[in-house]
Write a protein that holds these residues in place. Structure first.
Motif, PDB file in Angstrom:
ATOM      1  N   ASN A  21      -0.618  -1.430   2.605  1.00  0.00           N
ATOM      2  CA  ASN A  21      -1.090  -0.046   2.472  1.00  0.00           C
ATOM      3  C   ASN A  21      -1.523   0.333   1.067  1.00  0.00           C
ATOM      4  O   ASN A  21      -2.067   1.417   0.860  1.00  0.00           O
ATOM      5  CB  ASN A  21      -0.020   0.929   2.971  1.00  0.00           C
ATOM      6  N   TRP A  22      -1.290  -0.534   0.070  1.00  0.00           N
ATOM      7  CA  TRP A  22      -1.762  -0.259  -1.293  1.00  0.00           C
ATOM      8  C   TRP A  22      -2.813  -1.299  -1.654  1.00  0.00           C
ATOM      9  O   TRP A  22      -2.527  -2.489  -1.637  1.00  0.00           O
ATOM     10  CB  TRP A  22      -0.602  -0.307  -2.305  1.00  0.00           C
ATOM     11  N   PHE A  30       1.222  -7.757   0.749  1.00  0.00           N
ATOM     12  CA  PHE A  30       2.224  -7.976  -0.314  1.00  0.00           C
ATOM     13  C   PHE A  30       3.596  -7.768   0.315  1.00  0.00           C
ATOM     14  O   PHE A  30       3.712  -7.290   1.448  1.00  0.00           O
ATOM     15  CB  PHE A  30       2.007  -6.981  -1.466  1.00  0.00           C
ATOM     16  N   ASN A  35      14.909  -1.681  -1.258  1.00  0.00           N
ATOM     17  CA  ASN A  35      15.420  -1.096  -2.494  1.00  0.00           C
ATOM     18  C   ASN A  35      16.948  -1.294  -2.569  1.00  0.00           C
ATOM     19  O   ASN A  35      17.728  -0.328  -2.499  1.00  0.00           O
ATOM     20  CB  ASN A  35      15.025   0.386  -2.583  1.00  0.00           C
ATOM     21  N   THR A  63       6.478   3.016 -10.147  1.00  0.00           N
ATOM     22  CA  THR A  63       7.493   3.889 -10.744  1.00  0.00           C
ATOM     23  C   THR A  63       7.518   3.654 -12.251  1.00  0.00           C
ATOM     24  O   THR A  63       6.813   2.793 -12.773  1.00  0.00           O
ATOM     25  CB  THR A  63       8.906   3.607 -10.169  1.00  0.00           C
ATOM     26  N   ARG A  67      11.750  -3.090 -12.593  1.00  0.00           N
ATOM     27  CA  ARG A  67      12.278  -3.677 -11.344  1.00  0.00           C
ATOM     28  C   ARG A  67      12.598  -5.150 -11.610  1.00  0.00           C
ATOM     29  O   ARG A  67      11.908  -6.042 -11.092  1.00  0.00           O
ATOM     30  CB  ARG A  67      11.245  -3.556 -10.215  1.00  0.00           C
ATOM     31  N   TRP A  89       0.927   2.185  -7.602  1.00  0.00           N
ATOM     32  CA  TRP A  89       1.167   1.087  -6.659  1.00  0.00           C
ATOM     33  C   TRP A  89      -0.114   0.292  -6.392  1.00  0.00           C
ATOM     34  O   TRP A  89      -0.049  -0.835  -5.884  1.00  0.00           O
ATOM     35  CB  TRP A  89       1.746   1.619  -5.339  1.00  0.00           C
TER      36      TRP A  89
HETATM   37  C1  GCU Z   1       6.974   3.603  -2.048  1.00  0.00           C
HETATM   38  C2  GCU Z   1       5.759   2.690  -1.921  1.00  0.00           C
HETATM   39  C3  GCU Z   1       6.201   1.267  -1.590  1.00  0.00           C
HETATM   40  C4  GCU Z   1       7.216   0.791  -2.599  1.00  0.00           C
HETATM   41  C5  GCU Z   1       8.383   1.766  -2.622  1.00  0.00           C
HETATM   42  C6  GCU Z   1       9.439   1.384  -3.655  1.00  0.00           C
HETATM   43  O1  GCU Z   1       7.580   3.760  -0.791  1.00  0.00           O
HETATM   44  O2  GCU Z   1       4.911   3.172  -0.907  1.00  0.00           O
HETATM   45  O3  GCU Z   1       5.060   0.402  -1.570  1.00  0.00           O
HETATM   46  O4  GCU Z   1       7.663  -0.504  -2.293  1.00  0.00           O
HETATM   47  O5  GCU Z   1       7.935   3.069  -2.945  1.00  0.00           O
HETATM   48  O6  GCU Z   1       9.816   2.220  -4.443  1.00  0.00           O
HETATM   49  O7  GCU Z   1       9.895   0.253  -3.653  1.00  0.00           O
END
Ligand code: GCU
Length: 137
Positions: A21-22, A30, A35, A63, A67, A89
């Protein structure tokens, strides 16, 4: 040497989902790591020869928090790899680390070490740096 690579969506996913979706990914999508601590993607890289390789991970992190993951090769030699924010993203960047691979199939596992999980993972590529190991065929 030519780059060897594997798409995350073709790797073994431990706690995560394949998404598309990205925009901007290569291949069919991908991996969106769950999380949680311990979510993982295990790639297989078939190295032509043993020796030090640059492992390049392509990822996105929309973000502002890192990560980080722990990268192992065949379960050992863990090293921390940082995946800082990429701004969106849909903005994909790379991080490269060096690791010793052996000729043949190497399991490159990237396991999240924080509750945010890993970044969105596109693929990994490996390039031999320096001389190949002197191994009998
Ligand atoms: C959002 C985003 C995801 C991402 C997720 C995250 O939901 O759409 O692609 O993986 O944040 O914070 O991990």
């Amino acid at each position: 040497a030519a780059a060897l690579e594997q798409e995350a969506e073709d790797a073994v996913v431990g706690q995560g989902v394949v998404e598309s979706n990205w925009a901007g990914f290569s291949g069919r999508g991908f991996v969106n790591y769950d999380n949680v601590i311990g979510s993982s993607v295990e790639y297989t890289i078939n190295a032509e020869s043993g020796g030090e390789h640059d492992l390049t991970f392509r990822y996105a992190n929309g973000t502002t928090a890192d990560r980080p993951v722990s990268v192992t090769v065949d379960g050992v030699n863990a090293q921390a790899v940082s995946f800082p924010g990429t701004g969106a993203w849909t903005t994909w960047q790379t991080r490269t680390v060096r690791a010793v691979l052996h000729a043949g199939a190497n399991r490159i596992k990237a396991t999240s070490t924080t509750v945010n999980g890993g970044p969105n993972a596109d693929k990994v590529s490996a390039v031999l740096v320096g001389p190949p190991d002197d191994e009998a065929p």
